[in-house]
Design an enzyme around this catalytic site. Structure first.
Site, short mmCIF file in Angstrom:
data_model
loop_
_atom_site.label_atom_id
_atom_site.label_comp_id
_atom_site.label_asym_id
_atom_site.label_seq_id
_atom_site.Cartn_x
_atom_site.Cartn_y
_atom_site.Cartn_z
N ASP A 190 -10.13 -23.78 18.42
CA ASP A 190 -11.21 -23.29 17.65
C ASP A 190 -12.05 -22.55 19.03
O ASP A 190 -11.53 -22.41 20.20
CB ASP A 190 -11.95 -24.11 16.96
CG ASP A 190 -12.71 -25.35 17.78
OD1 ASP A 190 -12.66 -25.18 19.18
OD2 ASP A 190 -13.24 -26.23 17.07
N ARG A 249 -14.31 -9.68 31.15
CA ARG A 249 -13.55 -10.75 30.42
C ARG A 249 -13.34 -10.19 29.03
O ARG A 249 -12.12 -10.60 28.64
CB ARG A 249 -14.61 -12.22 30.52
CG ARG A 249 -13.64 -13.22 30.53
CD ARG A 249 -14.36 -14.50 30.74
NE ARG A 249 -13.13 -15.65 30.44
CZ ARG A 249 -12.57 -16.43 31.14
NH1 ARG A 249 -12.69 -15.99 32.42
NH2 ARG A 249 -11.54 -17.26 30.59
N HIS A 279 -3.04 -30.62 25.44
CA HIS A 279 -4.08 -31.18 26.38
C HIS A 279 -3.71 -32.38 27.08
O HIS A 279 -3.43 -33.47 26.07
CB HIS A 279 -5.45 -31.09 25.71
CG HIS A 279 -6.46 -31.43 26.63
ND1 HIS A 279 -7.17 -30.68 27.53
CD2 HIS A 279 -7.10 -32.62 26.89
CE1 HIS A 279 -7.86 -31.23 28.20
NE2 HIS A 279 -7.86 -32.59 27.83
#
Ligand code: GAR
Length: 195
Positions: free
Chosen positions: A136, A60, A104
């Site tokens: 963030d 990742r 979102h």
């Protein structure tokens, strides 16, 4: 530039806004993390699109660094995550922190994460909506730029509610990106205000 993973309808709404004569921004490119409809949307609009897939990298952290490099090559002023379904890692946030905007499908801080619509429906709220916020290092925790309300109907399914929320997202996200590009943002601790 835009990061996308899904059906690309938010991405398409950003492109549509950018094509208006009075738009304050252009879209310099897109990066996707999988084969998805956003690729065809970018191709049709003549927008450069890069695939940066987790499975093509050893881990990742390597994927996150590659994503940051791909985006840096486009030299964007703002990075917009439009239905991008992966958490951005430290390398990406170190490079672009403060300039990443996410949409979102819930009224944050309620119902963060990948299942915001289903979680709101399961909780039984009567009002939900959409939040555009700066990204963030938390999951949907960054300073809020704008929110809009969507009422939950008694017969709503996750799909029907999400579609009504997306109608609002497709109007709000380009509007916020335009305001950021035209006038910028003031941050005050954890609060942010569009100028
Ligand atoms: C939008 O509802 C967006 O808020 C959501 O995915 C949808 C993308 O729609 N994003 C997230 O849930 C990110 N956590 P689209 O693929 O049609 O643009």
């Amino acid at each position: 530039m835009v990061l996308a993973s899904g059906t690309g309808s938010l991405f398409a709404s950003i492109l549509e806004h950018a094509s208006r004569p009075d738009a304050s921004f252009t879209v310099v490119g897109a990066v996707v993390d999988r084969d998805c409809a956003a690729v065809g949307i970018a191709d049709a609009a003549g927008i450069p699109v890069i695939r940066c897939r987790l499975k093509d990298h050893p881990d990742r952290a390597a994927w996150d660094a590659a994503l940051a490099a791909d985006v840096a090559n486009m030299s964007p002023e703002w990075v917009v995550t439009a239905g991008f379904m992966k958490i951005l890692g430290p390398a990406f946030l170190n490079r672009f922190g403060g300039t990443i905007v996410n949409s979102h499908p819930a009224l944050l801080p309620a119902f963060p994460g990948a299942h915001g619509v289903a979680d709101a429906l399961a909780y039984g709220v009567k009002i939900t909506g959409t939040t555009v916020h700066l990204v963030d290092d938390g999951v949907d925790t960054g300073p809020i730029l704008a929110q809009r309300i969507v009422e939950v109907r008694p017969d709503d399914t996750e799909a029907s509610l999400h579609e009504r929320i997306k109608i609002v997202e497709r109007a709000l996200l380009p509007e916020v990106v335009d305001a950021l590009a035209a006038r910028g943002v003031v941050t005050d601790g954890r609060k942010a205000h569009l100028k």
